[in-house]
Enzyme design. Structure first.
Site, PDB file in Angstrom:
ATOM      1  CE  LYS A  27      30.546  49.007   0.691  1.00 33.17           C
ATOM      2  NZ  LYS A  27      32.520  48.926   1.325  1.00 33.17           N
ATOM      3  NE  ARG A  97      32.615  52.230  -2.109  1.00 28.83           N
ATOM      4  CZ  ARG A  97      33.223  53.351  -1.250  1.00 28.83           C
ATOM      5  NH1 ARG A  97      33.149  53.062   0.170  1.00 28.83           N
ATOM      6  NH2 ARG A  97      33.770  54.141  -1.705  1.00 28.83           N
ATOM      7  N   GLY A 106      35.969  49.407   8.210  1.00 22.79           N
ATOM      8  CA  GLY A 106      37.169  49.833   7.653  1.00 22.79           C
ATOM      9  C   GLY A 106      38.907  48.816   8.478  1.00 22.79           C
ATOM     10  CG  MET A 108      38.588  43.485   5.628  1.00 27.12           C
ATOM     11  SD  MET A 108      37.589  42.300   4.592  1.00 27.12           S
ATOM     12  CE  MET A 108      35.757  42.823   4.351  1.00 27.12           C
ATOM     13  NE  ARG A 341      27.842  50.621   8.192  1.00 23.39           N
ATOM     14  CZ  ARG A 341      29.073  50.789   8.098  1.00 23.39           C
ATOM     15  NH1 ARG A 341      29.490  49.998   7.590  1.00 23.39           N
ATOM     16  NH2 ARG A 341      30.421  51.430   7.767  1.00 23.39           N
ATOM     17  CG  HIS A 462      39.226  53.596  13.724  1.00 28.83           C
ATOM     18  ND1 HIS A 462      39.380  53.145  14.887  1.00 28.83           N
ATOM     19  CD2 HIS A 462      38.925  52.275  12.801  1.00 28.83           C
ATOM     20  CE1 HIS A 462      39.815  51.801  14.598  1.00 28.83           C
ATOM     21  NE2 HIS A 462      39.558  51.615  13.783  1.00 28.83           N
ATOM     22  CD  GLU A 751      29.472  21.557  41.219  1.00 29.85           C
ATOM     23  OE1 GLU A 751      29.764  23.006  41.296  1.00 29.85           O
ATOM     24  OE2 GLU A 751      28.482  21.834  43.151  1.00 29.85           O
ATOM     25  CB  SER A 770      21.317  24.691  40.704  1.00 29.54           C
ATOM     26  OG  SER A 770      21.429  25.533  40.044  1.00 29.54           O
ATOM     27  CB  CYS A 837      23.479  28.404  39.510  1.00 29.89           C
ATOM     28  SG  CYS A 837      24.505  27.123  40.498  1.00 29.89           S
ATOM     29  CE1 TYR A 857      17.540  28.131  38.715  1.00 27.53           C
ATOM     30  CE2 TYR A 857      15.491  26.778  38.722  1.00 27.53           C
ATOM     31  CZ  TYR A 857      16.743  27.479  39.125  1.00 27.53           C
ATOM     32  OH  TYR A 857      16.982  26.554  40.116  1.00 27.53           O
TER      33      TYR A 857
END
Lengths: 882, 882
Positions: A27, A97, A106, A108, A341, A462, A751, A770, A837, A857
């Site tokens: 803000k 604010r 909303g 704070m 914003r 809201h 893994e 992989s 993967c 990949y």
């Protein structure tokens, strides 16, 4: 902290700009930018976020150095407005604010109309010639100060107001007169005194210091913490606090206040999209208490203001290169800009807007990929929708229509409180949260729900804003319905729905539909395809999909997967026509019997692979050999064990004995993966035969097949070479039998931590790696995914972990292993092809990591493929930018 | 392979020496050494181990190049002996023997008397004037060739021999005459023909080629593979094969054959220790068929030979610097040496001999530590012995006395076959294996047994030699008893013992004792202490012990532990006076109730720590905070759950619900270790309070206390700092309360792979690291220790793993993590103290690794402390030698 804790702004002047978001909050930095652009902004000053933790640590007290700066900030406001704080003849009122670097709408606190006391009220009444307005400001201020700064309950102020309205026979606050409001002010002050044991502070400087402190403290309210948790917001310094001269939208019919988006953030259409209220203060619009007018009405009500507003927001959009979400106030015909914003939008809107902004020259393709369209937008669009919208309408299942506040289809059982929504979800239920209106306290339950239904509030209420941010379906302001938290009923002219009843919501139309409608998976729209094509131009990472069936494979292709990175063969074992053979194999007494069961499975597996290889013609399909421990295929319940025994003709004791024999203390670390294939080579041989028989037969028919065989759970090079020899031998047999050459490509999952640590040795035996990051995360952390729910949420909350490592890759630990393995693997075998993967393959933050680690990949679930394409592009752009 | 596959030797000449053990095998290289020293050795040649796998791959066929070399080798033997293979007038007979680099006594095959046929038998009869001898040689040769080369069953040859002896009314083979033996030769040849379909080969060169092939093949017999498995022998190339001219101990009363040790390998006394048989071939002594004479009788029988033998073996001992195990044959008064090697010995003998050899200047202290005393010797000595030997004698429990073949006390239930021994052991039973005599087929069962009892055979019988090698108690040749495998009974003059009855064996005295005697833990003897003091002079690694009780701590101190490296606090929780409080804590509904239960536990824990810290006054005690998941403390059986519910006054449903709630899919990866302390800080606080209250109170009394607090299962630096803050806060409170300063030392286990990977971050929070290599191995490999039994033995057998990684550290994977963590930890915190407290801390190979990785200390079970001291010294010496 910088030397100056406080940054002043006024039209044409600002100590700061949009680049200082971290210090000034969203803000504060936007206000500075608007002032620099000469836009009509009430003067003010912003206190840096860096002060936040100091003030919190001091329990809300301001350090002396800050107090001095605030004093000079007030002097600046007095100079710019010509009014003075506490001066009855020309009083300065201010708002206080909050505003963090990332928007937390909303969450704070805000205090308006600060600077009021009896003398000021009298003065303001005289000056504006609107005594009711003046005393209403005072009343509002006491309410806000009491609840925000002193923590008094809201109802202590709402109830006297409601009683008074009842007594006076009016519906709206605005119908109360000076005497009524004076009476309320006195009652409010008495309430304040009763709760706090002190008089309401009359000195505006005391009011201001305490208000600033309280707004800083609101950074750490439970709802704000919860919001950051849900949104995975970490690493923020705190909130900034902006003190700004008040302008008043509640000075009669030439005044008003509103919020708007520069484009339609639900559809992406190019039109101002927002609402305003005449004769109202800012919070009234967002709170959803009065139903506001659409912004288009403003053109008729105040054409000059409308024109000025239109010009202003278009400038803002162009300057920001993005759709803006703007707050404004009109005071007696004069427009003031209070905030701007980037606007939260739906996925469909995001891709459409991105295309339009690029076409209009307002944004570049790179902006589109990095700023305008996020993974969350693609995600929203890939959420399911109703299988047949016409059908439910034809069947008259629509029970009511509200505002189409956040598009998407939701199906669930209704609950009436946020807590229940969370509890039901924990039990595995899909719920729709039904509320009269939502407030910040409800965010946990809103997040837990499949969709949200409110009976009050507008498109910027809201519920609507939060739901759109999450891409969660929401129908708002559905006034035809009445929701009662107390009786847990949702009523419409006599028809009652109770807790647990099924409802469906169409967030794109606002329809509330009776029953549990069928959902259908999403598809890629042309707008999304366009943005994704830009992503494909810049990304380096390939994107494959994890798919186990021809159907999944087709979906994956339609979403742009360039191969199957993980085809799990065990899923095929569970189908009802196969499982008896699998169980016979497991229960076999000798090799012959086992081989017979495997022989029976072979044609099924061959058909599976034929289907997948056909669907992926021209693309690689990485087929993982059997992974889970064998006990997963046997029934645990006595009844099922009996059925099984009968079915395959063995005594039930034998089934039971084998189940017990196969029971494991820690199945995750047990007899599974290649450990099975090594101790029971016939399983590997059967699977290899099925793969190569399918591939050779297809190739004979002219299909371009690329099967790759992946060995799971390898921890030593010897395991891989053992399995590789088995597979190669079978493949060569099949090739000899069929006379069709298919390349034999064999690689391994990485893994197990040891595989990553000895990747140099393993790479010599492998054509590809992989990373199975699910198991790698389990073993590297020592967390069982099935059990970690007991402490992981606590760990994230206490910031022992920045995030759940099963959702987003842990760069320091698991990631370190990935990097090591890539390096050692490539050094040992420069042609090694490397992918991942695990489920991290569809997580944007993880994809950025894998890009950086040099993988070839990622492979993820078909529905994450578009997200992965975008995330891979973002990673490539980020790398280019350094 | 080197160019020459075959290495010749004869007194004064040898193509090879003792340094070529890997190529020539132990036997071949020792024969070469003896020849070079000019000792009387029959000439021969050794074929390299490198040929072994080639021959095995060819199914026993020799490559042509080797055949040629064998031909020239035979020419060498003919030249040296003046006799010729197959020449009836002066025949050369040879033995064909196996011999790997590491001794595998009795595991592989041997063929004697090769070169026989009808003509040769006739010629040999004429030349020796002992026709019975000649035909006996032929008979023996057919027996060996048929069983070893052709795989015919032994009984096919034993039975005709036994029948003939019965028919002729004689007891010994030696009483059979020429005609008898000729008849046997013909019967044997007929048997051979019947089984193989071919005539027995008459060409000695054909016999030789096939014999050499068969001996190579015997490397891979099941029993040989099993033996290597049991002995953890890996990385060997195969066996060498030695072909040597025969000398004959069976040429009447001036001939004989024997084996001896240069010192008593049971007690370590300095005396020749062995046995011989007059008029016998070599295998007769070892096989235990005739009971031999002690070597001391030789002095009377053949004083010259005895003197020559004594001189020769003393030269051998001095040359080798170690006790020798020697085989010899006397042929008509002439001594021949057939083999020498280091003698297997008991632990007690090893330390005594080491001391003596050092005192006598035959060996150095370094030799003692690296060669003469091995970890296995220390291990043997630390095996339990009977609590009260006098008592069982006084009570007349001794039922028989056999030979004290291998010292030590064994208590178990008797079984009569090796298979049963293995099966009973699997069921968790302790067994004594009872056999008439043992053979190589029995090694699996012998290994499974607590002790071995044979009713036949001498001190060098198979049972005795193998048992001594393993340090397993053995009573051999107990002729007072009769064992029947068939009826499963052990009988002595009418008293019967049956399968499953309890017996105790005293291997040091040969006593067989009725019933289940009480055992007592071992102590360090002065001889062992002397060797260990030499170890302490050279080692760099500290040796601590894992101990949970004051008693364990005292034992650890007596064995030389310089601290407690791991004190597990959960063991204390299980004691009957504490477990109800622990369960109350787990079942608590709220914080207050939980705190009350913890308060009740506090004094118990404080007493525990007071005991241990006192016992270890002056030494550090590393106390690990609670580690196991809470469900381990709750009962799973419905009956126990009911009792618990009654005991602590809650409904049984609540107990059940909590048990279910705490159930984990993979408890090893679940809610345990510091994860408990973080989610339930009150547990950590209670433990910290107990530790520091104990420490401060003791210090006040003048006790020198060094508590160290160890946080388990840390995976992130944040976990450690969380727990550290809790412990520090409590410690400071206690210090303030008592006014006694105790240093606050806090460190962590490194047992999760991620901890090793992020050790640099963790080290900043830690004063010490202690590797928990049990869990680290589980997680790095992804092996659950509880479940890996399904595939790990298979993995070791298939050489996918060189050894069980839970027994000996995996240097490439787990070890790589250890090295990384040491490096990163020290870089981040140069004063970091680093140890290891997993079970690898007592494993010599692992200790060598930890020395190399630069750890400060190892911690192991108290009874492994002496072994660790020796292993640490060996590592330091090996490093010095480069």
């Amino acid at each position: 902290m910088s030397e100056q804790l406080l940054h002043r702004f006024a039209p044409g002047f600002a100590e700061g700009d949009g680049s200082m978001k971290a210090l000034l909050g969203g803000k504060g930095s936007a206000l500075a930018d608007m002032c620099k652009a000469g836009l009509p902004v009430p003067p003010g000053f912003t206190i840096e976020t860096t002060v936040c933790h100091t003030v919190i640590a001091a329990g809300g007290k301001l350090p002396d150095s800050l107090k001095k700066e605030v004093e000079s900030g007030i002097a600046f406001l007095e100079h710019r407005t010509g009014s003075r704080l506490g001066d009855p003849s020309n009083p300065l009122l201010v708002s206080v604010r909050s505003g963090a670097a990332v928007s937390m709408p909303g969450m704070m606190d805000t205090i308006l109309d600060l600077g009021m006391n009896d003398e000021v009220a009298v003065g303001l009444a005289r000056r504006t010639e609107r005594p009711a307005f003046a005393w209403d400001c005072f009343r509002r201020f006491i309410d806000l100060f009491s609840t925000v700064v002193m923590g008094l309950p809201h109802h202590a102020f709402d109830e006297p107001l409601e009683e008074l309205k009842k007594e006076r026979g009016v519906k709206s606050d605005r119908e109360l007169n000076e005497a009524d409001l004076k009476r309320l002010v006195n009652e409010y002050r008495a309430t304040y005194r009763a709760h706090t044991g002190e008089e309401f502070p009359t000195d505006p400087r005391v009011q201001l210091e305490r208000a600033i402190g309280a707004v800083f403290l609101s950074w750490n309210t439970e709802r704000a913490i919860k919001y950051r948790e849900v949104q995975h917001l970490t690493g923020l310094a705190g909130t900034a606090v902006t003190v700004q001269a008040m302008v008043f939208g509640n000075l009669g019919q030439t005044s008003g206040t509103g919020v708007l988006f520069t484009r339609n953030t639900a559809t992406g259409d190019k039109e101002l999209y927002g609402e305003y209220l005449v004769d109202a203060q800012g919070e009234d619009v967002v709170a959803g208490i009065r139903t506001p007018n659409p912004i288009s009405h403003l053109e008729k009500d105040m054409p000059d203001v409308h024109r000025q507003l239109e010009e202003t927001v278009q400038r803002l959009e162009k300057y920001a290169g993005d759709v803006q979400d703007v707050e404004f106030t009109i005071q007696e015909g004069k427009l003031f800009m209070l905030q701007t914003r980037s606007g939260k939008r739906t996925g469909a809107a995001a891709v459409k807007i991105a295309g339009a902004l690029v076409d209009e020259g307002i944004a570049t393709k790179e902006d589109a990929l990095t700023k305008l369209v996020g993974p969350e937008h693609i995600d929203h669009m890939l959420h399911p929708h109703f299988a047949d919208e016409a059908a439910y309408r034809k069947a008259n299942l629509v029970i009511a229509k509200g505002l189409p506040a956040s598009p998407g289809a939701a199906v669930g059982r209704i609950v009436f409180t946020a807590n229940e929504a969370e509890e039901w979800k924990k039990r595995g239920e899909k719920v729709i949260l039904v509320r009269t209106e939502t407030s910040a306290e409800d965010v946990g339950g809103m997040h837990a729900a499949m969709g949200i239904l409110t009976t009050r509030g507008g498109m910027t209420s809201h519920a609507a804003v939060v739901a759109r941010g999450w891409g969660k379906p929401c129908v708002a302001g559905c006034g035809e319905l009445t929701a009662s938290e107390k009786t847990k009923t949702l009523t419409k002219s006599g028809v009652e729905f109770h807790e647990g009843d099924w409802l469906s919501l169409n967030g794109a139309t606002g329809e509330v539909i009776r029953g549990k409608l069928e959902l259908k998976d999403a598809e890629i729209t042309p707008e999304m395809a366009r943005v994704l094509s830009w992503a494909d131009e810049v990304r380096r990472l390939g994107v494959h999909a994890n798919a186990d069936t021809p159907n999944d494979a087709r979906v994956a292709r339609s979403f742009g997967a360039a191969g199957i990175g993980l085809c799990r063969t065990e899923h095929m074992f569970f189908a009802p026509d196969r499982i008896p053979h699998v169980r016979r194999m497991i229960l076999a007494d000798d090799e012959q019997e086992r081989q017979r069961a495997l022989d029976a499975l072979l044609p099924f597996q061959r058909d599976d692979f034929t289907g997948i290889l056909s669907a992926m013609a021209g693309y690689p399909v990485t087929i993982r050999l059997l992974d889970p421990p064998l006990h997963e295929f046997l029934p645990n319940e006595p009844k099922q064990q009996e059925e099984l025994a009968k079915l395959i003709g063995v005594p039930v004791e034998k089934v039971r004995a084998r189940v017990n024999e196969l029971h494991e203390m820690n199945p995750m670390l047990g007899h599974r993966g290649c450990r099975l294939g090594i101790t029971q080579p016939a399983i590997t041989q059967m699977q290899a035969r099925a793969i190569f028989e399918a591939a050779c037969a297809l190739k004979k028919q002219g299909v371009d097949v690329h099967p790759e065989v992946m060995v799971p759970l390898v921890g030593t090079a010897a395991e891989l070479s053992n399995q590789k020899r088995l597979v190669e031998a079978v493949a060569k047999e099949v090739i000899a039998e069929t006379g069709v050459e298919v390349p034999i490509v064999i690689g391994t999952m990485i893994e197990v931590p040891r595989a990553a640590l000895t990747a140099g040795l393993i790479a010599k035996e492998a054509e590809f790696f992989s990373f199975g990051t699910n198991d790698l995360t389990q073993m590297t952390f020592g967390y069982s995914r099935d059990d970690a729910g007991r402490f992981l949420p606590d760990y994230v909350k206490r910031e022992i972990l920045p995030t759940d490592p099963f959702q987003s890759i842990d760069p320091d630990g698991v990631g370190a292993l990935v990097k090591m393995a890539v390096e050692a693997g490539r050094a040992a075998n420069p042609r090694l092809h490397i992918g991942i993967c695990g489920e991290h393959g569809g997580d944007p933050a993880s994809i950025a990591f894998f890009h950086g680690a040099g993988l070839d990949y990622v492979s993820c679930s078909p529905f994450r493929v578009p997200i992965a394409r975008l995330a891979a592009a973002r990673a490539a752009i980020a790398e280019k930018k350094g």
